[in-house]
Every structure is written in C-alpha cells, then in structure tokens.
Design a protein around this motif. Structure first.
Motif, PDB file in Angstrom:
ATOM      1  N   GLY A  64       0.836  -1.187   0.000  1.00 38.93           N
ATOM      2  CA  GLY A  64       0.000   0.000   0.000  1.00 38.93           C
ATOM      3  C   GLY A  64       0.871   1.236   0.000  1.00 38.93           C
ATOM      4  O   GLY A  64       2.089   1.160   0.150  1.00 38.93           O
ATOM      5  N   PRO A  65       0.250   2.386  -0.165  1.00 37.89           N
ATOM      6  CA  PRO A  65       1.037   3.616  -0.226  1.00 37.89           C
ATOM      7  C   PRO A  65       1.705   3.927   1.114  1.00 37.89           C
ATOM      8  O   PRO A  65       1.186   3.592   2.173  1.00 37.89           O
ATOM      9  N   SER A  66       2.878   4.521   1.036  1.00 36.09           N
ATOM     10  CA  SER A  66       3.632   4.882   2.226  1.00 36.09           C
ATOM     11  C   SER A  66       4.108   6.321   2.101  1.00 36.09           C
ATOM     12  O   SER A  66       4.352   6.812   0.997  1.00 36.09           O
ATOM     13  N   SER A  67       4.259   6.999   3.210  1.00 35.51           N
ATOM     14  CA  SER A  67       4.728   8.381   3.232  1.00 35.51           C
ATOM     15  C   SER A  67       6.240   8.484   3.063  1.00 35.51           C
ATOM     16  O   SER A  67       6.763   9.578   2.894  1.00 35.51           O
ATOM     17  N   PHE A  68       6.955   7.348   3.144  1.00 39.81           N
ATOM     18  CA  PHE A  68       8.414   7.391   3.031  1.00 39.81           C
ATOM     19  C   PHE A  68       8.928   6.160   2.288  1.00 39.81           C
ATOM     20  O   PHE A  68       8.233   5.161   2.155  1.00 39.81           O
ATOM     21  N   THR A  69      10.159   6.258   1.818  1.00 35.94           N
ATOM     22  CA  THR A  69      10.826   5.151   1.132  1.00 35.94           C
ATOM     23  C   THR A  69      12.307   5.157   1.492  1.00 35.94           C
ATOM     24  O   THR A  69      12.798   6.125   2.087  1.00 35.94           O
ATOM     25  N   ASN A  70      12.989   4.095   1.122  1.00 39.85           N
ATOM     26  CA  ASN A  70      14.424   3.952   1.404  1.00 39.85           C
ATOM     27  C   ASN A  70      14.730   4.124   2.894  1.00 39.85           C
ATOM     28  O   ASN A  70      15.725   4.731   3.272  1.00 39.85           O
ATOM     29  N   ALA A  71      13.872   3.570   3.739  1.00 40.96           N
ATOM     30  CA  ALA A  71      14.044   3.678   5.189  1.00 40.96           C
ATOM     31  C   ALA A  71      15.194   2.798   5.659  1.00 40.96           C
ATOM     32  O   ALA A  71      15.365   1.670   5.203  1.00 40.96           O
ATOM     33  N   VAL A  72      15.982   3.340   6.568  1.00 44.41           N
ATOM     34  CA  VAL A  72      17.085   2.624   7.215  1.00 44.41           C
ATOM     35  C   VAL A  72      17.003   2.955   8.699  1.00 44.41           C
ATOM     36  O   VAL A  72      16.804   4.105   9.074  1.00 44.41           O
ATOM     37  N   GLN A  73      17.157   1.923   9.537  1.00 39.17           N
ATOM     38  CA  GLN A  73      17.161   2.133  10.981  1.00 39.17           C
ATOM     39  C   GLN A  73      18.373   1.446  11.583  1.00 39.17           C
ATOM     40  O   GLN A  73      18.740   0.359  11.151  1.00 39.17           O
ATOM     41  N   TYR A  74      18.940   2.070  12.599  1.00 38.94           N
ATOM     42  CA  TYR A  74      20.125   1.506  13.246  1.00 38.94           C
ATOM     43  C   TYR A  74      20.208   2.005  14.689  1.00 38.94           C
ATOM     44  O   TYR A  74      19.712   3.086  15.007  1.00 38.94           O
ATOM     45  N   PRO A  75      20.837   1.207  15.572  1.00 40.04           N
ATOM     46  CA  PRO A  75      20.969   1.631  16.964  1.00 40.04           C
ATOM     47  C   PRO A  75      22.009   2.743  17.117  1.00 40.04           C
ATOM     48  O   PRO A  75      23.062   2.691  16.483  1.00 40.04           O
ATOM     49  N   LEU A  76      21.679   3.724  17.942  1.00 37.32           N
ATOM     50  CA  LEU A  76      22.637   4.781  18.281  1.00 37.32           C
ATOM     51  C   LEU A  76      23.484   4.366  19.475  1.00 37.32           C
ATOM     52  O   LEU A  76      24.667   4.673  19.540  1.00 37.32           O
TER      53      LEU A  76
ATOM     54  N   ASN B 140       0.521  11.530   1.510  1.00 33.98           N
ATOM     55  CA  ASN B 140       0.054  11.870   2.860  1.00 33.98           C
ATOM     56  C   ASN B 140       1.002  12.871   3.526  1.00 33.98           C
ATOM     57  O   ASN B 140       1.290  12.769   4.708  1.00 33.98           O
ATOM     58  N   ALA B 141       1.519  13.794   2.735  1.00 26.90           N
ATOM     59  CA  ALA B 141       2.484  14.769   3.231  1.00 26.90           C
ATOM     60  C   ALA B 141       2.302  16.085   2.496  1.00 26.90           C
ATOM     61  O   ALA B 141       1.782  16.124   1.385  1.00 26.90           O
ATOM     62  N   THR B 142       2.743  17.156   3.129  1.00 27.07           N
ATOM     63  CA  THR B 142       2.728  18.452   2.454  1.00 27.07           C
ATOM     64  C   THR B 142       4.127  18.838   1.985  1.00 27.07           C
ATOM     65  O   THR B 142       4.296  19.892   1.389  1.00 27.07           O
ATOM     66  N   VAL B 143       5.103  18.002   2.242  1.00 26.57           N
ATOM     67  CA  VAL B 143       6.466  18.249   1.766  1.00 26.57           C
ATOM     68  C   VAL B 143       6.675  17.493   0.462  1.00 26.57           C
ATOM     69  O   VAL B 143       6.002  16.487   0.208  1.00 26.57           O
ATOM     70  N   PRO B 144       7.589  17.930  -0.366  1.00 27.62           N
ATOM     71  CA  PRO B 144       7.784  17.264  -1.651  1.00 27.62           C
ATOM     72  C   PRO B 144       8.449  15.897  -1.507  1.00 27.62           C
ATOM     73  O   PRO B 144       9.150  15.625  -0.528  1.00 27.62           O
TER      74      PRO B 144
END
Length: 188
Positions: A103-115, A138-142
C-alpha cells in the motif's frame, strides 16, 4: 615489610574468592552458570532486529527466522500500518505480514540503526535512528525530502536460541509527522 603483609593476606583473599553463599538452615548455594549476552552479541542482535524495519529488508519469512522466535510478540504503536494503534503483533507470521504489508507509504528507502545499546543478561534496550525520504504521499512536503527521527526499543532474548521473543518499541512518530508536514494539516 609491605610484601610480608601482602603475603599474609593471600589466604584470606583466596577464601573470599572461593566462598559460597551460606543459608541459615545449613545448606550452601550451588554455583549456577548463567549464559548472558556479551556486549558484542547485544549490539549484533539490536542491529539485526531493528534493520528488519528497513525498506525491503524482509521479503520472505526466512528473513525473520534468524532473528525472532516463532511465538514472537511485538508491542509497537504502528502495528501493521502507520498510526494504526492495533493490538500487539503475535507470532512470526503476523510480524512478517506487518512488515510486508503493501500500500502507499509516506516514506521510502528507510534505514534504521541503533545509536547506543544497553543490556543486562537477556534484555537489550537501545535508542535507534530512522532515516528515509518522503514519497510525497500523505504529506505536504515534496517527494525526496530527507526524514529523520528516533525511537527506543526493548527486546527480550531467548538465550538458548539467541532469538528475540518479545519487543516493545516507542518511536518519536510525532517528529516524523512534523517532518512530513502533517501537523496542522492531517492532524490538528
């Protein structure tokens, strides 16, 4: 003269090191060997677990079998979709379904890592960072705007299997909503 005092203290130190707990009813505690996480194992488990949320990291159930148990439980405010507030995710199959939901998502190329990572014998707590790019949905930013926010996870480890059996996650999702321009538009 100091060497003589040190030598006389050695038998006392030796008895302290080899002492066992004494109980008033006359029994002695038997030493128990407990296998606990090392710092390296805790870092590895935290990194591998949180990276399962990266875009495209999970495509088959096998992508999860090396990090979570089959009866895994996740308490995460996002559940199967952003801001859904669904109950806990129960079992590896439900976890797989939530990570691979389409389904549609507000973000792509997500990466998560512990600080940073803190742990005791079988529980790991860590602060993680999320980085991605806006899709414009679902965003007002480009589309293409860089996004970043943080969260905290606590994961419990089955030490025999070295797999995560329970996870509780809390993300600073309000900061993601702000970065997407959703505050004041989609959320009052």
């Amino acid at each position: 003269m100091h060497a003589i005092h040190l030598l006389s203290a050695l038998p006392l130190l030796s008895s302290v090191v080899h002492a066992r707990a004494w109980f008033p009813w006359g029994a002695y505690a038997h030493p128990v060997t407990v296998k606990c996480l090392t710092d390296e194992q805790a870092q590895d488990l935290a990194t591998r677990y949180v990276s399962r949320y990266d875009t495209g990291a999970v495509t088959t159930l096998a992508d999860l079998t090396s990090i979570v148990t089959t009866d895994f439980t996740s308490y995460d405010e996002t559940a199967t979709g952003g801001y859904s507030n669904q109950p806990a995710t129960q079992g590896i199959q439900e976890f797989f379904d939530s990570l691979t939901a389409s389904g549609p998502s507000s973000f792509t190329n997500a990466v998560q890592y512990p600080l940073f990572v803190l742990h005791d014998c079988n529980t790991i707590s860590y602060r993680w960072q999320f980085e991605a790019y806006s899709t414009g949905y679902n965003a007002t930013v480009p589309a293409g705007k860089f996004l970043k926010f943080k969260g905290t996870d606590i994961i419990s480890i089955d030490l025999e299997k070295m797999l995560v059996y329970n996870a509780t996650s809390s993300g600073d999702w309000i900061n993601l909503a702000r970065e997407l321009g959703q505050i004041g538009n989609f959320f009052p």
